[in-house]
Design a protein around this motif. Structure first.
Motif, PDB file in Angstrom:
ATOM      1  N   LEU A 174       0.829  -1.216   0.000  1.00 12.94           N
ATOM      2  CA  LEU A 174       0.000   0.000   0.000  1.00 12.94           C
ATOM      3  C   LEU A 174       0.860   1.262   0.000  1.00 12.94           C
ATOM      4  O   LEU A 174       0.461   2.291  -0.562  1.00 12.94           O
ATOM      5  CB  LEU A 174      -0.925  -0.013   1.223  1.00 12.94           C
ATOM      6  N   LYS A 175       2.050   1.169   0.604  1.00 15.85           N
ATOM      7  CA  LYS A 175       2.939   2.333   0.642  1.00 15.85           C
ATOM      8  C   LYS A 175       3.535   2.658  -0.728  1.00 15.85           C
ATOM      9  O   LYS A 175       3.818   3.816  -1.031  1.00 15.85           O
ATOM     10  CB  LYS A 175       4.078   2.092   1.646  1.00 15.85           C
ATOM     11  N   GLN A 176       3.744   1.638  -1.563  1.00 18.65           N
ATOM     12  CA  GLN A 176       4.390   1.868  -2.852  1.00 18.65           C
ATOM     13  C   GLN A 176       3.429   1.720  -4.027  1.00 18.65           C
ATOM     14  O   GLN A 176       3.841   1.765  -5.182  1.00 18.65           O
ATOM     15  CB  GLN A 176       5.570   0.915  -3.034  1.00 18.65           C
ATOM     16  N   GLN A 177       2.143   1.538  -3.755  1.00 13.59           N
ATOM     17  CA  GLN A 177       1.141   1.322  -4.801  1.00 13.59           C
ATOM     18  C   GLN A 177       1.087   2.494  -5.794  1.00 13.59           C
ATOM     19  O   GLN A 177       1.165   3.657  -5.414  1.00 13.59           O
ATOM     20  CB  GLN A 177      -0.235   1.139  -4.166  1.00 13.59           C
ATOM     21  N   LEU A 178       0.973   2.134  -7.085  1.00 19.07           N
ATOM     22  CA  LEU A 178       0.848   3.122  -8.160  1.00 19.07           C
ATOM     23  C   LEU A 178      -0.472   2.889  -8.904  1.00 19.07           C
ATOM     24  O   LEU A 178      -0.999   1.773  -8.912  1.00 19.07           O
ATOM     25  CB  LEU A 178       2.029   3.013  -9.122  1.00 19.07           C
ATOM     26  N   PRO A 179      -1.002   3.924  -9.552  1.00 20.53           N
ATOM     27  CA  PRO A 179      -2.311   3.805 -10.217  1.00 20.53           C
ATOM     28  C   PRO A 179      -2.366   2.753 -11.323  1.00 20.53           C
ATOM     29  O   PRO A 179      -3.437   2.211 -11.600  1.00 20.53           O
ATOM     30  CB  PRO A 179      -2.544   5.210 -10.783  1.00 20.53           C
ATOM     31  N   ASP A 180      -1.227   2.478 -11.976  1.00 26.23           N
ATOM     32  CA  ASP A 180      -1.253   1.545 -13.109  1.00 26.23           C
ATOM     33  C   ASP A 180      -0.742   0.147 -12.736  1.00 26.23           C
ATOM     34  O   ASP A 180      -0.395  -0.647 -13.616  1.00 26.23           O
ATOM     35  CB  ASP A 180      -0.448   2.102 -14.281  1.00 26.23           C
ATOM     36  N   ASP A 181      -0.698  -0.191 -11.452  1.00 28.80           N
ATOM     37  CA  ASP A 181      -0.258  -1.526 -11.024  1.00 28.80           C
ATOM     38  C   ASP A 181      -1.124  -2.608 -11.663  1.00 28.80           C
ATOM     39  O   ASP A 181      -2.325  -2.430 -11.872  1.00 28.80           O
ATOM     40  CB  ASP A 181      -0.343  -1.663  -9.504  1.00 28.80           C
ATOM     41  N   VAL A 182      -0.480  -3.762 -11.934  1.00 29.51           N
ATOM     42  CA  VAL A 182      -1.186  -4.921 -12.487  1.00 29.51           C
ATOM     43  C   VAL A 182      -1.077  -6.082 -11.498  1.00 29.51           C
ATOM     44  O   VAL A 182       0.016  -6.385 -11.012  1.00 29.51           O
ATOM     45  CB  VAL A 182      -0.577  -5.358 -13.839  1.00 29.51           C
ATOM     46  N   SER A 187     -13.512  -7.354  -6.275  1.00 30.95           N
ATOM     47  CA  SER A 187     -14.009  -6.365  -5.315  1.00 30.95           C
ATOM     48  C   SER A 187     -12.892  -5.770  -4.464  1.00 30.95           C
ATOM     49  O   SER A 187     -12.867  -4.559  -4.228  1.00 30.95           O
ATOM     50  CB  SER A 187     -15.087  -6.980  -4.413  1.00 30.95           C
ATOM     51  N   ILE A 188     -11.949  -6.607  -4.002  1.00 27.75           N
ATOM     52  CA  ILE A 188     -10.873  -6.082  -3.173  1.00 27.75           C
ATOM     53  C   ILE A 188      -9.937  -5.197  -3.992  1.00 27.75           C
ATOM     54  O   ILE A 188      -9.438  -4.182  -3.502  1.00 27.75           O
ATOM     55  CB  ILE A 188     -10.089  -7.218  -2.465  1.00 27.75           C
ATOM     56  N   CYS A 189      -9.704  -5.569  -5.250  1.00 26.50           N
ATOM     57  CA  CYS A 189      -8.860  -4.736  -6.109  1.00 26.50           C
ATOM     58  C   CYS A 189      -9.506  -3.372  -6.318  1.00 26.50           C
ATOM     59  O   CYS A 189      -8.841  -2.328  -6.260  1.00 26.50           O
ATOM     60  CB  CYS A 189      -8.628  -5.425  -7.454  1.00 26.50           C
ATOM     61  N   LYS A 190     -10.810  -3.374  -6.550  1.00 25.54           N
ATOM     62  CA  LYS A 190     -11.533  -2.119  -6.747  1.00 25.54           C
ATOM     63  C   LYS A 190     -11.474  -1.261  -5.490  1.00 25.54           C
ATOM     64  O   LYS A 190     -11.262  -0.042  -5.551  1.00 25.54           O
ATOM     65  CB  LYS A 190     -12.983  -2.411  -7.123  1.00 25.54           C
ATOM     66  N   GLU A 191     -11.655  -1.897  -4.340  1.00 18.08           N
ATOM     67  CA  GLU A 191     -11.659  -1.158  -3.072  1.00 18.08           C
ATOM     68  C   GLU A 191     -10.285  -0.571  -2.760  1.00 18.08           C
ATOM     69  O   GLU A 191     -10.175   0.543  -2.251  1.00 18.08           O
ATOM     70  CB  GLU A 191     -12.101  -2.085  -1.940  1.00 18.08           C
ATOM     71  N   VAL A 192      -9.230  -1.320  -3.067  1.00 20.56           N
ATOM     72  CA  VAL A 192      -7.874  -0.855  -2.783  1.00 20.56           C
ATOM     73  C   VAL A 192      -7.407   0.165  -3.820  1.00 20.56           C
ATOM     74  O   VAL A 192      -6.512   0.965  -3.562  1.00 20.56           O
ATOM     75  CB  VAL A 192      -6.901  -2.066  -2.740  1.00 20.56           C
ATOM     76  N   GLY A 193      -8.043   0.160  -5.000  1.00 23.07           N
ATOM     77  CA  GLY A 193      -7.667   1.100  -6.042  1.00 23.07           C
ATOM     78  C   GLY A 193      -6.831   0.497  -7.141  1.00 23.07           C
ATOM     79  O   GLY A 193      -6.107   1.208  -7.844  1.00 23.07           O
ATOM     80  N   ILE A 194      -6.920  -0.824  -7.318  1.00 23.42           N
ATOM     81  CA  ILE A 194      -6.199  -1.518  -8.390  1.00 23.42           C
ATOM     82  C   ILE A 194      -7.165  -1.726  -9.550  1.00 23.42           C
ATOM     83  O   ILE A 194      -8.191  -2.398  -9.408  1.00 23.42           O
ATOM     84  CB  ILE A 194      -5.675  -2.881  -7.905  1.00 23.42           C
ATOM     85  N   SER A 195      -6.847  -1.160 -10.696  1.00 23.19           N
ATOM     86  CA  SER A 195      -7.766  -1.230 -11.845  1.00 23.19           C
ATOM     87  C   SER A 195      -7.370  -2.303 -12.853  1.00 23.19           C
ATOM     88  O   SER A 195      -8.164  -2.652 -13.729  1.00 23.19           O
ATOM     89  CB  SER A 195      -7.844   0.132 -12.544  1.00 23.19           C
ATOM     90  N   ASN A 196      -6.152  -2.839 -12.741  1.00 24.02           N
ATOM     91  CA  ASN A 196      -5.673  -3.831 -13.708  1.00 24.02           C
ATOM     92  C   ASN A 196      -5.540  -5.199 -13.043  1.00 24.02           C
ATOM     93  O   ASN A 196      -4.661  -5.409 -12.210  1.00 24.02           O
ATOM     94  CB  ASN A 196      -4.316  -3.398 -14.275  1.00 24.02           C
ATOM     95  N   LEU A 197      -6.432  -6.111 -13.410  1.00 21.72           N
ATOM     96  CA  LEU A 197      -6.443  -7.444 -12.808  1.00 21.72           C
ATOM     97  C   LEU A 197      -6.498  -8.515 -13.882  1.00 21.72           C
ATOM     98  O   LEU A 197      -7.328  -8.467 -14.791  1.00 21.72           O
ATOM     99  CB  LEU A 197      -7.657  -7.604 -11.882  1.00 21.72           C
ATOM    100  N   ILE A 198      -5.585  -9.499 -13.781  1.00 23.13           N
ATOM    101  CA  ILE A 198      -5.610 -10.696 -14.616  1.00 23.13           C
ATOM    102  C   ILE A 198      -5.650 -11.885 -13.668  1.00 23.13           C
ATOM    103  O   ILE A 198      -4.785 -12.025 -12.802  1.00 23.13           O
ATOM    104  CB  ILE A 198      -4.357 -10.789 -15.522  1.00 23.13           C
ATOM    105  N   ALA A 199      -6.671 -12.737 -13.810  1.00 24.69           N
ATOM    106  CA  ALA A 199      -6.822 -13.870 -12.903  1.00 24.69           C
ATOM    107  C   ALA A 199      -7.532 -15.013 -13.611  1.00 24.69           C
ATOM    108  O   ALA A 199      -7.995 -14.871 -14.747  1.00 24.69           O
ATOM    109  CB  ALA A 199      -7.591 -13.444 -11.650  1.00 24.69           C
ATOM    110  N   SER A 200      -7.638 -16.150 -12.929  1.00 27.32           N
ATOM    111  CA  SER A 200      -8.348 -17.299 -13.495  1.00 27.32           C
ATOM    112  C   SER A 200      -9.844 -16.988 -13.537  1.00 27.32           C
ATOM    113  O   SER A 200     -10.407 -16.478 -12.569  1.00 27.32           O
ATOM    114  CB  SER A 200      -8.103 -18.545 -12.641  1.00 27.32           C
ATOM    115  N   ILE A 201     -10.459 -17.300 -14.655  1.00 30.65           N
ATOM    116  CA  ILE A 201     -11.884 -17.014 -14.807  1.00 30.65           C
ATOM    117  C   ILE A 201     -12.681 -18.256 -14.405  1.00 30.65           C
ATOM    118  O   ILE A 201     -12.582 -19.303 -15.039  1.00 30.65           O
ATOM    119  CB  ILE A 201     -12.216 -16.597 -16.247  1.00 30.65           C
ATOM    120  N   VAL A 202     -13.445 -18.113 -13.338  1.00 26.77           N
ATOM    121  CA  VAL A 202     -14.236 -19.208 -12.783  1.00 26.77           C
ATOM    122  C   VAL A 202     -15.665 -18.726 -12.588  1.00 26.77           C
ATOM    123  O   VAL A 202     -15.898 -17.609 -12.117  1.00 26.77           O
ATOM    124  CB  VAL A 202     -13.649 -19.682 -11.429  1.00 26.77           C
TER     125      VAL A 202
END
Length: 315
Positions: free
Chosen positions: A88-96, A108-123
């Motif tokens: 959280l201390k080093q987080q940048l707006p374009d983090d993936v 939901s947690i990525c959105k809440e923390v402010g992470i807009s770029n997410l790649i994950a397994s689709i289930v």
């Protein structure tokens, strides 16, 4: 941009398992699915199904989770604090974030923390069906390239050497061990040593089981056969069980006849040590058979471990 793995990297623990146990605690009847999940795990370890198929079996519990959206929201309300402070201390707006965990769980947690770029397994959150390849190992690099092309990775962070493909294409890469951030080349050395230590400890555990089996079978055979022949037969029976346990739980290899033959060859030094012990202490010192079988089985463990790891079940 900077790229991060999620579980055990910026999150303290495994979010998928944490969510599973969260659901299990609130809907105890989900325990009825555990035998199916265990059977799926065994089939996966035996090489009968793929990792993706096993994950489909594991996620089958989702079919029976009531109000899945509400549970995800409540889960993160209670587990948001497990996001690493150093991140959280080093987080940048374009983090993936690239993770093998389900996309529906991390959104939901990525959105809440402010992470807009997410790649994950689709289930599918309602059926547990895997709708994409497991986002793991080389698949992470593939998915990154598909979404971002040749966009450079400035810094990459992960807790696992399985992410080495991504680490290699980043300008700088770091291994994460709890709160420690370690340069990747140092992390590789530490992880390799830890992996060997873990394998050796598991090998010893299997060896204890194998010792018990060998003593048991040899003692049973000695009731009707010569002590030396009983030892040989008991050793052979325990060797078969040892191969299965080492392949599945220690060195994580699919079972095969060729590997079993090499495994048997690896045990020749161990067998010779034990055989000499049996001959000397039984026929010359006349010790009790069960004591001799137990002592002889405990010798030669390091040599056998190296033979099995680097010859029989070499990756």
């Amino acid at each position: 941009m900077n790229v991060y793995d999620f579980d055990k990297t910026i999150y303290k623990g495994d979010s998928t398992l944490d969510f599973y146990f969260y659901c299990l605690k609130r809907q105890p009847f989900l325990i009825l699915i555990i035998p199916i999940q265990i059977l799926g795990f065994i089939r996966y370890k035996l090489g009968l199904i793929t990792k993706l198929q096993f994950k489909g079996v594991f996620y089958s519990f989702l079919k029976y989770v009531r109000d899945i959206e509400g549970k995800i929201e409540d889960f993160w309300r209670n587990n948001k604090s497990k996001i690493q402070p150093w991140y959280l201390k080093q987080q940048l707006p374009d983090d993936v974030i690239i993770s093998a965990s389900p996309e529906f769980l991390l959104q939901s947690i990525c959105k809440e923390v402010g992470i807009s770029n997410l790649i994950a397994s689709i289930v599918d959150m309602r059926t547990g069906e895997c709708l994409s390849e497991n986002c793991y190992g080389m698949e992470k690099t593939k998915r990154y390239r598909e979404k971002y092309g040749d966009a450079p990775i400035n810094e990459f962070y992960s807790d696992s050497l399985t992410d080495t493909p991504l680490a290699k294409i980043a300008k700088k890469s770091f291994g994460v061990d709890g709160d420690k951030i370690i340069p990747w080349h140092d992390f590789e050395k530490i992880s390799s040593n830890s992996s060997i230590q873990k394998e050796f400890m598991l090998f010893i555990v299997v060896g204890i089981v194998n010792t018990f089996n060998g003593v048991l079978f040899a003692t049973l055979f000695s009731l009707i056969l010569d002590s030396t022949i009983s030892f040989i037969l008991g050793y052979g029976c325990s060797l078969i069980i040892s191969y299965i346990l080492n392949s599945i739980f220690v060195f994580k290899h699919a079972l095969s006849f060729v590997k079993f033959i090499k495994f048997c060859i690896s045990y020749i030094p161990n067998f010779l040590i034990q055989f000499v012990m049996v001959l000397v202490f039984l026929h010359y010192f006349h010790l009790k058979e069960i004591i001799v079988y137990a002592i002889s089985a405990a010798l030669g463990v390091p040599v056998t471990f190296l033979m099995v790891k680097f010859f029989a079940l070499k990756k």
